[in-house]
Design a protein around this motif. Structure first.
Motif, PDB file in Angstrom:
ATOM      1  N   ILE A  64       0.842  -1.198   0.000  1.00 48.29           N
ATOM      2  CA  ILE A  64       0.000   0.000   0.000  1.00 48.29           C
ATOM      3  C   ILE A  64       0.877   1.248   0.000  1.00 48.29           C
ATOM      4  CG2 ILE A  64      -1.986  -1.066   1.149  1.00 48.29           C
ATOM      5  CD1 ILE A  64      -0.936   0.029   3.783  1.00 48.29           C
ATOM      6  N   SER A  65       0.253   2.410  -0.237  1.00 48.67           N
ATOM      7  CA  SER A  65       0.973   3.677  -0.210  1.00 48.67           C
ATOM      8  C   SER A  65       0.823   4.324   1.164  1.00 48.67           C
ATOM      9  CB  SER A  65       0.416   4.626  -1.277  1.00 48.67           C
ATOM     10  OG  SER A  65      -0.925   4.978  -0.967  1.00 48.67           O
ATOM     11  N   LYS A  66       1.636   5.356   1.425  1.00 49.37           N
ATOM     12  CA  LYS A  66       1.579   6.041   2.714  1.00 49.37           C
ATOM     13  C   LYS A  66       0.246   6.746   2.928  1.00 49.37           C
ATOM     14  CE  LYS A  66       6.338   6.822   4.136  1.00 49.37           C
ATOM     15  NZ  LYS A  66       7.324   7.819   4.596  1.00 49.37           N
ATOM     16  N   GLY A  67      -0.432   7.059   1.862  1.00 52.08           N
ATOM     17  CA  GLY A  67      -1.715   7.747   1.985  1.00 52.08           C
ATOM     18  C   GLY A  67      -2.903   6.810   2.132  1.00 52.08           C
ATOM     19  N   ALA A  94      -9.271   1.740   6.276  1.00 53.06           N
ATOM     20  CA  ALA A  94     -10.000   0.637   5.639  1.00 53.06           C
ATOM     21  C   ALA A  94      -9.119  -0.082   4.619  1.00 53.06           C
ATOM     22  CB  ALA A  94     -11.268   1.166   4.969  1.00 53.06           C
ATOM     23  N   GLU A  95      -8.320   0.700   3.865  1.00 49.57           N
ATOM     24  CA  GLU A  95      -7.427   0.103   2.862  1.00 49.57           C
ATOM     25  C   GLU A  95      -6.300  -0.687   3.536  1.00 49.57           C
ATOM     26  OE1 GLU A  95      -7.886   3.401  -0.743  1.00 49.57           O
ATOM     27  OE2 GLU A  95      -6.390   3.680   0.837  1.00 49.57           O
ATOM     28  N   ILE A  96      -5.812  -0.178   4.677  1.00 54.29           N
ATOM     29  CA  ILE A  96      -4.763  -0.882   5.429  1.00 54.29           C
ATOM     30  C   ILE A  96      -5.298  -2.221   5.939  1.00 54.29           C
ATOM     31  CG2 ILE A  96      -3.330  -0.812   7.512  1.00 54.29           C
ATOM     32  CD1 ILE A  96      -3.219   2.249   7.154  1.00 54.29           C
ATOM     33  N   LYS A  97      -6.507  -2.202   6.481  1.00 49.66           N
ATOM     34  CA  LYS A  97      -7.108  -3.420   7.001  1.00 49.66           C
ATOM     35  C   LYS A  97      -7.362  -4.434   5.883  1.00 49.66           C
ATOM     36  CE  LYS A  97     -10.910  -5.048   9.937  1.00 49.66           C
ATOM     37  NZ  LYS A  97     -12.078  -4.629  10.759  1.00 49.66           N
ATOM     38  N   LYS A  98      -7.851  -3.940   4.764  1.00 51.27           N
ATOM     39  CA  LYS A  98      -8.130  -4.816   3.626  1.00 51.27           C
ATOM     40  C   LYS A  98      -6.843  -5.462   3.102  1.00 51.27           C
ATOM     41  CE  LYS A  98     -10.243  -4.790  -0.990  1.00 51.27           C
ATOM     42  NZ  LYS A  98     -10.899  -3.940  -2.025  1.00 51.27           N
ATOM     43  N   ALA A  99      -5.775  -4.656   3.018  1.00 52.46           N
ATOM     44  CA  ALA A  99      -4.493  -5.173   2.518  1.00 52.46           C
ATOM     45  C   ALA A  99      -3.922  -6.225   3.458  1.00 52.46           C
ATOM     46  CB  ALA A  99      -3.507  -4.020   2.346  1.00 52.46           C
ATOM     47  N   TYR A 100      -4.047  -5.972   4.762  1.00 55.03           N
ATOM     48  CA  TYR A 100      -3.533  -6.945   5.736  1.00 55.03           C
ATOM     49  C   TYR A 100      -4.326  -8.246   5.681  1.00 55.03           C
ATOM     50  CZ  TYR A 100      -2.754  -9.380  10.103  1.00 55.03           C
ATOM     51  OH  TYR A 100      -2.494 -10.347  11.039  1.00 55.03           O
ATOM     52  N   GLU A 139       5.435 -10.896   9.332  1.00 53.90           N
ATOM     53  CA  GLU A 139       5.776  -9.558   8.852  1.00 53.90           C
ATOM     54  C   GLU A 139       4.516  -8.733   8.586  1.00 53.90           C
ATOM     55  OE1 GLU A 139      10.028 -10.395   6.524  1.00 53.90           O
ATOM     56  OE2 GLU A 139       8.140 -10.277   5.402  1.00 53.90           O
ATOM     57  N   ALA A 140       3.524  -9.370   7.979  1.00 49.80           N
ATOM     58  CA  ALA A 140       2.261  -8.664   7.692  1.00 49.80           C
ATOM     59  C   ALA A 140       1.564  -8.261   8.982  1.00 49.80           C
ATOM     60  CB  ALA A 140       1.358  -9.552   6.839  1.00 49.80           C
ATOM     61  N   ALA A 141       1.592  -9.157   9.974  1.00 49.29           N
ATOM     62  CA  ALA A 141       0.963  -8.852  11.268  1.00 49.29           C
ATOM     63  C   ALA A 141       1.681  -7.705  11.958  1.00 49.29           C
ATOM     64  CB  ALA A 141       0.969 -10.095  12.152  1.00 49.29           C
ATOM     65  N   GLU A 142       3.000  -7.710  11.874  1.00 47.08           N
ATOM     66  CA  GLU A 142       3.790  -6.631  12.485  1.00 47.08           C
ATOM     67  C   GLU A 142       3.484  -5.297  11.817  1.00 47.08           C
ATOM     68  OE1 GLU A 142       8.456  -5.211  12.729  1.00 47.08           O
ATOM     69  OE2 GLU A 142       8.001  -7.345  12.536  1.00 47.08           O
ATOM     70  N   ALA A 143       3.426  -5.300  10.487  1.00 46.87           N
ATOM     71  CA  ALA A 143       3.130  -4.072   9.754  1.00 46.87           C
ATOM     72  C   ALA A 143       1.744  -3.541  10.115  1.00 46.87           C
ATOM     73  CB  ALA A 143       3.225  -4.337   8.246  1.00 46.87           C
ATOM     74  N   TYR A 144       0.777  -4.434  10.183  1.00 49.55           N
ATOM     75  CA  TYR A 144      -0.589  -4.016  10.510  1.00 49.55           C
ATOM     76  C   TYR A 144      -0.690  -3.504  11.945  1.00 49.55           C
ATOM     77  CZ  TYR A 144      -5.642  -4.104  11.143  1.00 49.55           C
ATOM     78  OH  TYR A 144      -6.931  -3.750  11.422  1.00 49.55           O
ATOM     79  N   GLU A 145       0.061  -4.120  12.867  1.00 51.69           N
ATOM     80  CA  GLU A 145       0.031  -3.722  14.274  1.00 51.69           C
ATOM     81  C   GLU A 145       0.433  -2.258  14.425  1.00 51.69           C
ATOM     82  OE1 GLU A 145       1.189  -3.207  18.455  1.00 51.69           O
ATOM     83  OE2 GLU A 145       2.464  -2.993  16.708  1.00 51.69           O
ATOM     84  N   VAL A 146       1.356  -1.793  13.592  1.00 52.67           N
ATOM     85  CA  VAL A 146       1.824  -0.411  13.652  1.00 52.67           C
ATOM     86  C   VAL A 146       0.927   0.520  12.830  1.00 52.67           C
ATOM     87  CG1 VAL A 146       3.711   1.147  13.035  1.00 52.67           C
ATOM     88  CG2 VAL A 146       4.211  -1.051  14.108  1.00 52.67           C
ATOM     89  N   LEU A 147       0.649   0.153  11.584  1.00 52.12           N
ATOM     90  CA  LEU A 147      -0.074   1.057  10.680  1.00 52.12           C
ATOM     91  C   LEU A 147      -1.550   1.192  11.016  1.00 52.12           C
ATOM     92  CD1 LEU A 147       1.531   0.095   7.235  1.00 52.12           C
ATOM     93  CD2 LEU A 147       2.224   1.867   8.857  1.00 52.12           C
ATOM     94  N   SER A 148      -2.104   0.245  11.757  1.00 50.69           N
ATOM     95  CA  SER A 148      -3.519   0.341  12.131  1.00 50.69           C
ATOM     96  C   SER A 148      -3.728   1.215  13.356  1.00 50.69           C
ATOM     97  CB  SER A 148      -4.087  -1.061  12.403  1.00 50.69           C
ATOM     98  OG  SER A 148      -3.426  -1.670  13.507  1.00 50.69           O
ATOM     99  N   GLU A 176      -3.157   4.812  15.002  1.00 50.65           N
ATOM    100  CA  GLU A 176      -2.904   6.177  14.518  1.00 50.65           C
ATOM    101  C   GLU A 176      -1.618   6.766  15.098  1.00 50.65           C
ATOM    102  OE1 GLU A 176      -5.119  10.555  14.509  1.00 50.65           O
ATOM    103  OE2 GLU A 176      -6.239   8.755  15.049  1.00 50.65           O
ATOM    104  N   ASN A 177      -1.395   6.579  16.407  1.00 54.87           N
ATOM    105  CA  ASN A 177      -0.200   7.149  17.045  1.00 54.87           C
ATOM    106  C   ASN A 177       1.071   6.442  16.575  1.00 54.87           C
ATOM    107  OD1 ASN A 177      -1.687   9.018  18.557  1.00 54.87           O
ATOM    108  ND2 ASN A 177      -2.036   7.545  20.196  1.00 54.87           N
ATOM    109  N   LYS A 178       1.034   5.105  16.525  1.00 58.61           N
ATOM    110  CA  LYS A 178       2.212   4.356  16.085  1.00 58.61           C
ATOM    111  C   LYS A 178       2.531   4.655  14.628  1.00 58.61           C
ATOM    112  CE  LYS A 178       1.690   0.474  19.303  1.00 58.61           C
ATOM    113  NZ  LYS A 178       1.467  -0.991  19.423  1.00 58.61           N
ATOM    114  N   LYS A 179       1.487   4.798  13.824  1.00 59.12           N
ATOM    115  CA  LYS A 179       1.691   5.090  12.400  1.00 59.12           C
ATOM    116  C   LYS A 179       2.370   6.444  12.226  1.00 59.12           C
ATOM    117  CE  LYS A 179      -0.834   5.446   8.003  1.00 59.12           C
ATOM    118  NZ  LYS A 179      -0.339   6.792   7.619  1.00 59.12           N
ATOM    119  N   ALA A 180       1.950   7.442  13.019  1.00 57.88           N
ATOM    120  CA  ALA A 180       2.544   8.769  12.923  1.00 57.88           C
ATOM    121  C   ALA A 180       4.022   8.731  13.307  1.00 57.88           C
ATOM    122  CB  ALA A 180       1.792   9.754  13.824  1.00 57.88           C
TER     123      ALA A 180
END
Length: 371
Positions: A11-14, A18-24, A48-57, A59-63
């Motif tokens: 996915i892209s940074k933008g 919903a798109e993050i959840k769908k991709a995961y 790796e996918a679970a780790e990425a989703y844990e952060v990007l889902s 809001e604070n961790k993603k920032a």
């Protein structure tokens, strides 16, 4: 080098939540243990996918990740890491992502139902750093009181779950026979219970000990950032894994320097004679004192930029600057002779304001600062 979380999910940074959840969900189903038995590569990608989703889902961790990358979550002794998540962590945190297609338990990579792994609780400590320590990076020795297994403690297999750590129930419902799995209430999911323990141990066979832990803190950390030292939290009973030590950064206020991201600001007060005639003056930086030249006719409000005298980027993208804000000091009291001198200069053309086109207004300077 760790993979970029956005690349892992494709996915892209933008991307929206919903798109993050769908991709995961797409990645998780693709590499799910039930679909890829005995596949170590699929297991790695699943984690790796679970780790990425844990952060990007979050809001604070993603920032924090968008600003500082993987360094936002990692200390000098390891961090979150693909290997840092076990399968039970993933299924307990994100089980709703998979829907009901894979049942209550999971067969896992390698076949057969896995024993549930118990993890000890995390510990959190605050570390206060000077601005100089932030700029250079530092190694801190922390005294931490953590629970460890007491010597002489032995465990035996839980007879309720036969060491699985969870119990399976089959119920007849209107939709047919349904199977659910839950942590064993006897061993609390550890798969083992106390056999023998010393008198000073608690009911889980643990005692509290003080340990000195060395933590390498990289240059460029910011106030509130959290570093993780894996396995240095409280121990888990039996064959469980220890929790983590979370090191929270607390940045001390500097008496003369103010931080703004990777840049630093310094207020320089210059006497009227020095501003008129020019001089040199010593100022403070995070790496020691330096002497700067004050040009003849220096104007109040001028900003002098010292390249590379700020804070290093925690992501390794160069170093910030030191912005020196010039303030020409106007005397409040004058002698009779001084007053007479300035009275005689009132009409002198050299004392009349003649701003050049290159002299920016206050509003232009503010605009430049925020851009």
């Amino acid at each position: 080098m760790k993979k970029d979380y956005y690349d892992i999910l494709g996915i892209s940074k933008g991307a929206t939540p919903a798109e993050i959840k769908k991709a995961y969900r797409k990645k998780a189903i693709e590499f799910h243990p039930d679909k890829n038995p005995d596949d170590a590569e699929a297991e790695t990608k699943f984690k790796e996918a679970a780790e990425a989703y844990e952060v990007l889902s979050d809001e604070n961790k993603k920032a924090r990740y968008d600003q500082f990358g993987h360094q936002a979550f990692e200390g000098g002794q390891g961090g979150f890491g693909g290997g840092g998540m076990n399968m039970d962590d993933i299924f307990s945190q994100f089980g709703d992502i998979f829907g009901g297609g894979f049942g209550g338990g999971f067969s896992g990579f390698g076949g057969g139902q896995r024993q549930r792994t118990v993890k000890g609780s995390n510990l959190r400590v605050r570390v206060s750093l000077t601005l100089e320590e932030v700029a250079k990076g530092v190694e801190k020795k922390l005294k931490v009181k953590r629970k460890v297994q007491a010597k002489g403690t032995t465990y035996k297999t839980c007879t309720t779950c036969n060491g699985a750590g969870q119990v399976t129930k089959i119920q007849n419902t209107i939709l047919g026979r349904m199977q659910t799995a839950a942590p064993c209430h006897t061993c609390q999911g550890a798969g083992q219970i106390i056999d023998k323990k010393p008198a000073n141990a608690d009911t889980q066979g643990l005692i509290t000990e003080e340990e000195t832990i060395s933590v390498k803190i990289p240059a460029g950390v910011v106030d509130g950032m959290q570093l993780k030292v894996s396995g240095k939290g409280n121990a888990a009973p039996g064959n469980g894994i220890s929790g983590d030590l979370l090191v929270v950064i607390q940045e001390q206020e500097h008496p003369k320097l103010q931080r703004e991201g990777d840049n630093l600001h310094y207020d320089l007060y210059v006497s009227l004679p020095d501003a008129v005639l020019g001089a040199s003056q010593e100022i403070e930086t995070v790496t020691g004192k330096v002497r700067i030249k004050i040009e003849q006719g220096l104007q109040s409000g001028k900003i002098l930029r010292l390249k590379g005298k700020g804070i290093p980027s925690i992501n390794g993208y160069g170093q910030g600057d030191l912005l020196v804000h010039v303030n020409v000091w106007t005397p409040k009291t004058l002698s009779k002779e001084q007053k007479e001198f300035f009275e005689s200069m009132r009409e002198d053309e050299h004392f009349s304001p003649k701003p050049e086109q290159s002299d920016k207004s206050f509003f232009e300077k503010v605009k430049d600062m925020f851009s």
